[in-house]
Design a protein around this motif. Structure first.
Motif, PDB file in Angstrom:
ATOM      1  N   CYS A  86       5.066  -5.258 -14.018  1.00  0.00           N
ATOM      2  CA  CYS A  86       5.086  -3.932 -13.385  1.00  0.00           C
ATOM      3  C   CYS A  86       5.657  -2.904 -14.364  1.00  0.00           C
ATOM      4  CB  CYS A  86       5.887  -3.978 -12.085  1.00  0.00           C
ATOM      5  SG  CYS A  86       5.526  -2.627 -10.948  1.00  0.00           S
ATOM      6  N   GLY A  87       5.874  -3.345 -15.603  1.00  0.00           N
ATOM      7  CA  GLY A  87       6.336  -2.387 -16.624  1.00  0.00           C
ATOM      8  C   GLY A  87       7.821  -2.068 -16.596  1.00  0.00           C
ATOM      9  N   HIS A  88       8.613  -2.818 -15.834  1.00  0.00           N
ATOM     10  CA  HIS A  88      10.033  -2.493 -15.762  1.00  0.00           C
ATOM     11  C   HIS A  88      10.740  -2.781 -17.093  1.00  0.00           C
ATOM     12  CE1 HIS A  88       9.937  -2.867 -11.054  1.00  0.00           C
ATOM     13  NE2 HIS A  88       8.968  -2.120 -11.534  1.00  0.00           N
ATOM     14  N   ASP A  89      10.153  -3.683 -17.907  1.00  0.00           N
ATOM     15  CA  ASP A  89      10.677  -3.892 -19.263  1.00  0.00           C
ATOM     16  C   ASP A  89      10.591  -2.585 -20.061  1.00  0.00           C
ATOM     17  OD1 ASP A  89       7.893  -4.112 -19.011  1.00  0.00           O
ATOM     18  OD2 ASP A  89       7.667  -5.458 -20.719  1.00  0.00           O
ATOM     19  N   CYS A  90       9.487  -1.862 -19.863  1.00  0.00           N
ATOM     20  CA  CYS A  90       9.298  -0.575 -20.554  1.00  0.00           C
ATOM     21  C   CYS A  90      10.264   0.484 -20.028  1.00  0.00           C
ATOM     22  CB  CYS A  90       7.870  -0.073 -20.376  1.00  0.00           C
ATOM     23  SG  CYS A  90       6.666  -1.206 -21.060  1.00  0.00           S
ATOM     24  N   HIS A 138       7.397   5.812 -13.854  1.00  0.00           N
ATOM     25  CA  HIS A 138       6.753   4.500 -13.811  1.00  0.00           C
ATOM     26  C   HIS A 138       5.555   4.526 -14.741  1.00  0.00           C
ATOM     27  CE1 HIS A 138       5.621   0.612 -12.377  1.00  0.00           C
ATOM     28  NE2 HIS A 138       6.523   0.628 -11.404  1.00  0.00           N
ATOM     29  N   VAL A 139       5.490   3.553 -15.658  1.00  0.00           N
ATOM     30  CA  VAL A 139       4.284   3.439 -16.469  1.00  0.00           C
ATOM     31  C   VAL A 139       3.256   2.699 -15.628  1.00  0.00           C
ATOM     32  CG1 VAL A 139       5.550   3.400 -18.632  1.00  0.00           C
ATOM     33  CG2 VAL A 139       4.993   1.240 -17.515  1.00  0.00           C
ATOM     34  N   ALA A 141      -5.105  -3.860 -16.722  1.00  0.00           N
ATOM     35  CA  ALA A 141      -5.178  -4.549 -15.426  1.00  0.00           C
ATOM     36  C   ALA A 141      -4.188  -3.854 -14.509  1.00  0.00           C
ATOM     37  CB  ALA A 141      -4.795  -6.012 -15.595  1.00  0.00           C
ATOM     38  N   PRO A 142      -4.399  -3.935 -13.201  1.00  0.00           N
ATOM     39  CA  PRO A 142      -3.436  -3.270 -12.308  1.00  0.00           C
ATOM     40  C   PRO A 142      -2.065  -3.933 -12.398  1.00  0.00           C
ATOM     41  CG  PRO A 142      -5.057  -4.539 -11.056  1.00  0.00           C
ATOM     42  CD  PRO A 142      -5.487  -4.590 -12.480  1.00  0.00           C
ATOM     43  N   PRO A 143      -1.004  -3.217 -11.981  1.00  0.00           N
ATOM     44  CA  PRO A 143       0.315  -3.847 -11.968  1.00  0.00           C
ATOM     45  C   PRO A 143       0.341  -5.032 -10.995  1.00  0.00           C
ATOM     46  CG  PRO A 143       0.389  -1.638 -11.010  1.00  0.00           C
ATOM     47  CD  PRO A 143      -0.966  -1.814 -11.573  1.00  0.00           C
ATOM     48  N   HIS A 144       1.290  -5.904 -11.156  1.00  0.00           N
ATOM     49  CA  HIS A 144       1.435  -7.133 -10.358  1.00  0.00           C
ATOM     50  C   HIS A 144       0.251  -8.071 -10.592  1.00  0.00           C
ATOM     51  CE1 HIS A 144       4.616  -5.523  -7.348  1.00  0.00           C
ATOM     52  NE2 HIS A 144       4.657  -4.856  -8.473  1.00  0.00           N
TER      53      HIS A 144
END
Ligand SMILES: [Zn+2]
Ligand SMILES: [Zn+2]
Length: 407
Positions: A107-111, A169-170, A376-379
């Motif tokens: 979900c990009g939370h690393d980013c 949110h990315v 691709a979509p998140p999750h």
């Protein structure tokens, strides 16, 4: 010529971009689930300390807060990032692919975490030019458990008191597209359980029992009229019964059925109506059929409400900075570039949820989306982020914070 603070931010963003990517890859490779972000929060706290920023650990279990005070520290802006990953197996082929089996930053939370550390690097160098305080909020458990709720409960918006909060949110939009909206941009999402109770009997003598399956069937049908008859057609609201369990054998009249559902609403009023009607209808149907029904409501995340003035400020900053950095960030900007085409105004709230709503309920807030490519979509096990997005997110977030404090 005097270099203005926004150009300094741009230069510092270039300087720190590589460090941010390194941190992001490290976090991506070692993803951690909600409320288990021990390694990640250690990286965050250490880096903030290294920057000379005051650090508070273990806020909301695994959350970290950094406080950077500028010249007149009274005015306070908070910047928020989430740190948790998802229970998902990564199937991307990357040198920094997740090494934790069944866990992935999808979900990009690393980013978000790496980006906010980058903003901390930038702003700590500009400390003497800041007229206010920046609070860096690294929260746990956005995906599951409401880390934002925990942090607010533990006073993250107090001491010093936060005046406004920004988050981003990315996600899966073309690289560089910025999505912004006014008012509600996400939905309240709440879970509920209906426990339908009857009385067991042999199926040869149904009159001696109370069939919980038949009651449940009537409840399910009756509930469908709530959306069409009790809620205005102009309202954005929905609910679904996503799970149903019960019964033990084909020859036993069942005495217990459990139905689990999820409701998503934008307004408080619709949420209250749906909640009350589900309970009332289920109970009265069950009672009318000699059974009973227990209603259990589990509050989820509140809607993210974007403050008009603050969102205007973010929008203005984004336009200005985009114009200034567009040639330097290597995005595939179209020939007849017009920033207005890259800002997508979200006119309908998405019915997904985002626990940034816990902050937005309390103080003026603005949350934006920044396209990081549409792999691709998140999750999704193939979710991937184009790291060029940091050129934009570092500049937008740092510049918007400075603009808020220095204006
Ligand atoms: Zn997510
Ligand atoms: Zn997310």
């Amino acid at each position: 010529m005097k270099v203005d603070i926004y150009d300094k931010i741009m230069n510092l963003a270039n300087k720190y971009e590589e460090d941010v990517i390194k941190i992001r890859r490290d976090i991506h490779m070692h993803p951690e689930l909600s409320f288990q972000e021990v390694r990640t929060s250690e990286i965050v706290a250490k880096k903030l300390e290294e920057l000379g920023i005051e650090v508070q650990r273990e806020i909301g279990k695994t959350g970290v807060v950094g406080i950077l005070k500028g010249r007149n520290p009274e005015k306070v802006i908070a910047l928020r990032a989430d740190m948790d990953a998802l229970p998902l197996q990564e199937i991307n082929d990357l040198p920094f692919k997740s090494i934790n089996d069944g866990i992935m930053h999808a979900c990009g939370h690393d980013c978000h975490t790496a980006n906010l550390l980058g903003v901390a690097m930038i702003l700590s160098e500009l400390k003497d030019e800041l007229t206010g305080t920046v609070k860096f909020i690294f929260q746990p458990a956005e995906e599951n458990g409401g880390g934002g709720r925990e942090m607010v409960k533990e006073g993250v918006l107090e001491n010093p008191k936060v005046d406004a909060i920004l988050g981003l949110h990315v996600g899966s939009m073309p690289l560089g597209v910025v999505g912004m909206g006014y008012g509600a941009i996400s939905a309240y999402s709440d879970k509920f359980t209906l426990r339908v109770k009857g009385k067991k009997a042999h199926t040869s003598m149904p009159q001696q029992g109370v069939d919980a399956i038949v009651i449940a069937a009537n409840i399910i049908t009756a509930l469908q009229s709530i959306l069409s008859r009790q809620i205005s057609p102009f309202e954005t609201a929905t609910f679904s019964l996503g799970q149903i369990n019960g019964g033990t054998a084909p020859n036993i009249v069942p005495d217990m059925i459990e139905i689990v559902g999820m409701m998503r609403c934008v307004s408080k009023e619709a949420r209250e109506t749906i909640k009350t009607k589900i309970e009332k209808i289920s109970k009265s149907v069950a009672e009318g059929m000699d059974g009973d029904c227990e209603f259990i409501f589990k509050e989820g995340y509140p809607s993210v409400i974007n403050d008009k003035e603050l969102t205007d400020l973010v929008k203005e900053t984004t336009c200005e900075r985009y114009e200034a950095i567009k040639d330097k960030i290597g995005l595939n900007v179209p020939q007849n570039f017009d920033i207005k085409n890259l800002i997508k105004v979200i006119d309908k709230p998405m019915l997904g949820s985002e626990d940034f709503g816990f902050y937005a309920q309390k103080i003026p807030a603005s949350f934006i989306f920044v396209g990081s490519g549409d792999s691709a979509p998140p999750h999704n096990s193939k979710f991937m982020v184009d790291e060029k997005v940091f050129k934009l997110t570092l500049n937008i977030l740092a510049s918007a914070a400075v603009k808020y404090l220095n204006d």
